[in-house]
Structures are given as structure tokens and as C-alpha cells.
Scaffold this active site. Structure first.
Site, PDB file in Angstrom:
ATOM      1  N   CYS A 176     -66.792  -7.063 -90.344  1.00 57.47           N
ATOM      2  CA  CYS A 176     -66.671  -8.328 -91.099  1.00 57.47           C
ATOM      3  C   CYS A 176     -67.387  -8.434 -92.291  1.00 57.47           C
ATOM      4  O   CYS A 176     -67.301  -8.822 -93.302  1.00 57.47           O
ATOM      5  CB  CYS A 176     -66.215  -9.513 -90.401  1.00 57.47           C
ATOM      6  SG  CYS A 176     -64.714  -9.579 -89.592  1.00 57.47           S
ATOM      7  N   HIS A 207     -77.197 -37.331 -96.377  1.00 62.20           N
ATOM      8  CA  HIS A 207     -76.077 -37.602 -97.127  1.00 62.20           C
ATOM      9  C   HIS A 207     -76.899 -36.918 -98.874  1.00 62.20           C
ATOM     10  O   HIS A 207     -77.800 -37.446 -99.052  1.00 62.20           O
ATOM     11  CB  HIS A 207     -75.420 -38.483 -97.255  1.00 62.20           C
ATOM     12  CG  HIS A 207     -74.331 -38.624 -98.322  1.00 62.20           C
ATOM     13  ND1 HIS A 207     -73.253 -37.993 -98.371  1.00 62.20           N
ATOM     14  CD2 HIS A 207     -74.317 -39.168 -99.636  1.00 62.20           C
ATOM     15  CE1 HIS A 207     -72.308 -38.250 -99.218  1.00 62.20           C
ATOM     16  NE2 HIS A 207     -72.813 -38.955-100.095  1.00 62.20           N
TER      17      HIS A 207
END
Length: 471
Positions: A196, A450
Site C-alpha cells: 500500500c 485546538h
């Protein structure tokens, strides 16, 4: 003096620990052992650092970064940056990759050289008794070295399938790393981590890629939700794959390779990459003759990595289980501490973090939902998914994906599974949750900065604790 040299080997010597192999597992053993006051003989026939540094982890991730930049260039206009991708200069890519490897290799050489107590022994070593290794040096001379403890860390090699001969247009990952051209098309045999990752690189470089995987899905060891998301993402990227039908044969000519599956279906491409896993590098090294228990080339060690023979331990890719550099590091440290009498804590393979660095990245640790249900019973397992569409930083980066947490009902988190661009960077907190048996209620109280992708772990934990903030 040898490029590997730290302290020159002089005649027959006895060491507290004699290590056969200086890859990730072997050199980690050496570094931890000298911290504990032990003397070390480190035998290596090639270069310090082994597969991971020279032909595995580091160079493949360098290619993946080049691939990421190519994709960024293609998509730059939607971010307001007008950049044109004029092509991929594969020789410049190789030079970048080789420069990264060379820098890390030089650093490792310097680190080993700076540690008093480590003697690097260049040559091909063979276990010649339960406490000796015979080394054939570069000039053909043989020297016997004695170890109060022996650590087998001889690593692994790229496997192929019976009847599938490597050569010409049929290559392994080592050759794929050093191609001086970009193939127009490629078949990749094997849909695991290596397959992959190369599929992701080559697609970003403009190659028409097809993965052939005999098992029912790509990355078959991952959680079912992650598998489904990866396969959907690969289809969207235009990476073709065939699953559920096994390989039968391959034939090549001057123009390319033709692969035939057992059901008669065929695929044709310019090259065939064989990525069917790695085998233990133990043949002809004297292990069986010394009585070391073996199974299909792997060394059978107990949970404390002792072979049951003398003071012989085995670590890294030659021990059945995950073949990961960081597992090798951990086992090397473990064995050094075990020999020193520190009684280190065992880390089970299931709780070792795994990352597949394709696009999108997969990161996981602990039990899949299916494995948890098999272990605890379906009624005693809870799972929660959080879609990265709700994560500000992921939206900024332009990635989709998800985080999935699995817990025992009213108990700790036993598995964390993630997919999305750069989500491999979040595996650190995830493995702490699983290994420290954190409860979602504990994690939900922690503050996640955040806007970061790290918030997605906090959001998933809050939801699993029954108090979702944004759900």
C-alpha cells in the site's frame, strides 16, 4: 578502518553481550546495555542500522514525502496557490532520499562510536556454540568471539512466492527504492503495509497502479472500518486493486510483466513489485545446530525473549510477530535490561503501535472491534467512531478519515484505530491510552489543543464516555 568501526576488534574477546546483527533491534540492545555497564560485541556484515535505515522505513518515508509534495502541487490551486507540477525528477528524488539515509547513518555511526563498551565487529557472523559466534572478516579471516549472553538479531529479507523468481522487471522493495525511472504502470503483489505504501507513492508519481491481494481485503490485519475507508480512498485516488483471488504465475518480456491469478484473470504492467512480506534471515547462521528452537525459519523465544538454550535471546524480525523497527528497539532495550536483572515489563505485540504511511495514513494500536468481541464477548464491547469531517485541522489539510475507539463495556480503552492524512502522528497518545488502560471518562477530561488533529482523539473519547461535544 571499517565504516562501521567504533572500537576495533582485536583477537578473541569475551563480552557480557554478543549481538549478531546491528539493525534496529541489535543496536538498541547495544546502546541500552552499555548504559547499564555491560560490555558489548556488535557483529554486522553490512551497515549499522540494517533494513530500516538503509532499505526500509527511512527511505520509503522519504519517497512518500516527495509523493505528498507532488499531490500538493497538483491540488495547490484550490488553496489559492498557483503552482504547476512540471514532472517528477526521479534522480533528484533518489538524491534526496539517499541524503536522508546518509545523514542518519552518519549520526548512528557517531553515536555507536561515542559509547565506550561497544565493539563493532565487521564480518559475517555465525552462531558456533551456545556462547560463541565465529565471524568471517572482510579479508577472509575467521575469529571466534565469546559472549556471556548471546542476542540473535539477524533481521529479515524480502520474500517471494514459490516459483516466482525475482529479477528483471520482477522486483522487491529494495530494487523499487532505487529505480532510475518511473514506470508507466505497475502491478503490486501484496496489499499489506509495503504494498500500500508503494502504491501510494507510485500513484502520486503518475503511475497506473494495480494491487493484487489474495486475501479478501487490503491491509487485512486492520479494523474492518479502517479497511473499508482505505479501499474507498484508494478507489477515489484511482489506485486499482484485486482482492480475494490468489496469484498463480507471472511471465515477463522486454516490454513488461503479465500476472495471472488462479481464476484465470490477468494483469499487465511495466514492472511487478513483489510485496508479500518479509522472511526471517536465519538460514545458515548456525541457530539450529546450537539447539535454538525454530519454526519455518523463525526463532521461537518465550515471552521474555529467551530461546530456552543457554543464555541465548532472540529479538526483532526473526521472532514471530509484528516486523516493525520500533518493536525491535523495544525488544532490544528489554533484553538488555533483562540480562542486567532489571525485570522489565513485557509489551504484547497487540499493544505495539502500527502505522501504514500511505495516503491516507493508517495508525492503530490494540484490539480491533472484532478481536475485542472475540476476547470479551460482543455484549461486553463498545465502539465509537468520530469522522474527521468534524475536525477543523483535518478540513484545513483537506483530508477525510476517522478515529475509532474500542473499549470494554464500562472498562478501559482496548483499541484505537485511525485513518487520514498525517494521523500517524497521533499514535503516541493512542498507545498510551491502550497500554495504560485508560478509561474514556479519564481521557475525556483532558484538554486537546485546538485546532489540531489531536482533538479527534479527545472527541472520540468524549463520545465513548457518553458526552460528545460535537456529536
Amino acid at each position: 578502518m571499517s565504516e562501521n568501526a567504533a572500537q576495533p576488534a582485536q583477537g578473541t574477546q569475551e563480552f557480557d553481550i554478543l549481538i549478531l546483527g546491528a539493525g534496529s533491534a541489535g543496536y538498541a540492545t547495544a546502546l541500552r546495555a552499555v548504559q547499564l555497564g555491560l560490555t558489548v560485541g556488535l557483529v554486522e556484515k553490512s551497515k549499522l542500522g540494517g533494513t530500516c535505515l538503509h532499505t526500509g522505513c527511512i527511505p520509503t518515508k522519504a519517497l512518500l514525502h516527495s509523493a505528498e509534495l507532488a499531490d500538493h502541487a497538483r491540488d495547490s490551486a484550490k488553496y489559492g496557490v498557483n503552482v504547476e507540477l512540471q514532472g517528477i525528477d526521479i534522480n533528484a528524488v533518489k538524491a534526496y532520499k539517499d541524503g536522508i539515509v546518509a545523514g542518519k547513518y552518519k549520526g548512528l555511526q557517531g553515536l555507536i562510536k561515542s559509547k565506550k563498551g561497544i565493539t563493532v565487529i565487521e564480518g559475517e557472523g555465525k552462531l558456533s556454540s551456545q556462547n560463541t559466534v565465529t565471524v568471517a572478516g572482510p579479508s577472509g579471516e575467521s575469529t571466534v568471539y565469546t559472549g556471556k549472553n548471546i542476542v540473535l538479531a539477524s533481521g529479515s529479507f524480502s520474500k517471494t512466492l514459490p516459483g516466482l523468481e525475482i529479477g528483471g522487471r520482477i522486483i522487491t522493495s529494495e530494487a523499487a527504492l532505487n529505480l532510475d525511472f518511473i514506470p508507466k504502470s505497475a502491478i503490486i503483489l501484496g496489499g499489506g503495509v509495503i504494498g500500500c505504501e508503494f502504491a501510494s507513492v507510485w500513484k502520486s508519481f503518475g503511475v497506473d497502479v494495480t494491487i493484487v491481494e489474495g486475501l479478501p481485503s487490503l491491509v487485512p490485519n486492520e479494523d474492518a472500518t479502517i479497511i473499508k475507508t482505505l479501499e474507498r480512498s484508494f478507489r477515489k485516488r484511482g489506485i486499482n486493486f484485486s482482492t480475494g483471488t490468489f496469484f498463480q504465475s507471472a511471465e515477463q518480456n522486454d516490454d513488461g510483466v503479465k500476472v495471472t491469478l488462479v481464476d484465470g484473470k490477468t494483469f499487465e504492467a511495466e514492472v511487478l513489485l513483489v510485496a508479500v512480506g518479509r522472511g526471517p534471515n536465519t538460514a545458515g547462521l548456525g541457530y539450529e545446530e546450537a539447539g535454538v528452537p525454530m519454526d519455518r525459519g523463525f526463532v521461537l523465544a518465550n515471552e521474555r525473549l529467551h530461546t530456552g538454550v543457554g543464555n541465548i535471546y532472540a529479538i526483532g524480525d526473526i521472532v514471530p510477530g509484528l516486523q516493525l523497527a520500533h518493536r525491535g528497539y523495544q525488544q532490544g532495550i528489554f533484553v538488555a535490561e533483562e540480562i542486567a536483572g532489571l525485570n522489565p515489563v513485557i509489551v504484547e505485540d497487540v499493544n505495539i503501535p502500527k502505522v501504514t504511511y500511505c495516503d491516507p495514513e493508517i495508525a492503530s494500536v490494540g484490539l480491533t472491534q472484532k478481536a475485542a468481541e472475540e476476547k470479551f464477548g460482543a455484549e461486553n464491547v463498545q465502539a465509537q467512531e468520530y469522522n474527521l469531517a468534524g475536525n477543523g485541522k483535518s478540513s484545513i489539510l483537506g483530508t477525510s478519515g476517522l478515529v475509532k475507539m474500542v473499549r470494554q463495556k464500562d472498562g478501559p480503552i482496548v483499541g484505537v484505530h485511525m485513518i487520514g492524512a498525517r494521523m500517524g502522528e497521533q499514535i503516541g497518545e493512542a498507545q498510551l491510552m491502550v497500554n495504560w488502560e485508560a478509561y474514556p471518562e479519564d481521557v475525556a477530561q483532558l484538554v486537546h489543543a485546538h485546532p489540531t488533529q489531536n482533538e479527534s482523539l479527545g472527541e472520540t473519547a468524549m463520545a465513548l464516555a457518553g458526552k460528545p461535544l460535537h456529536g
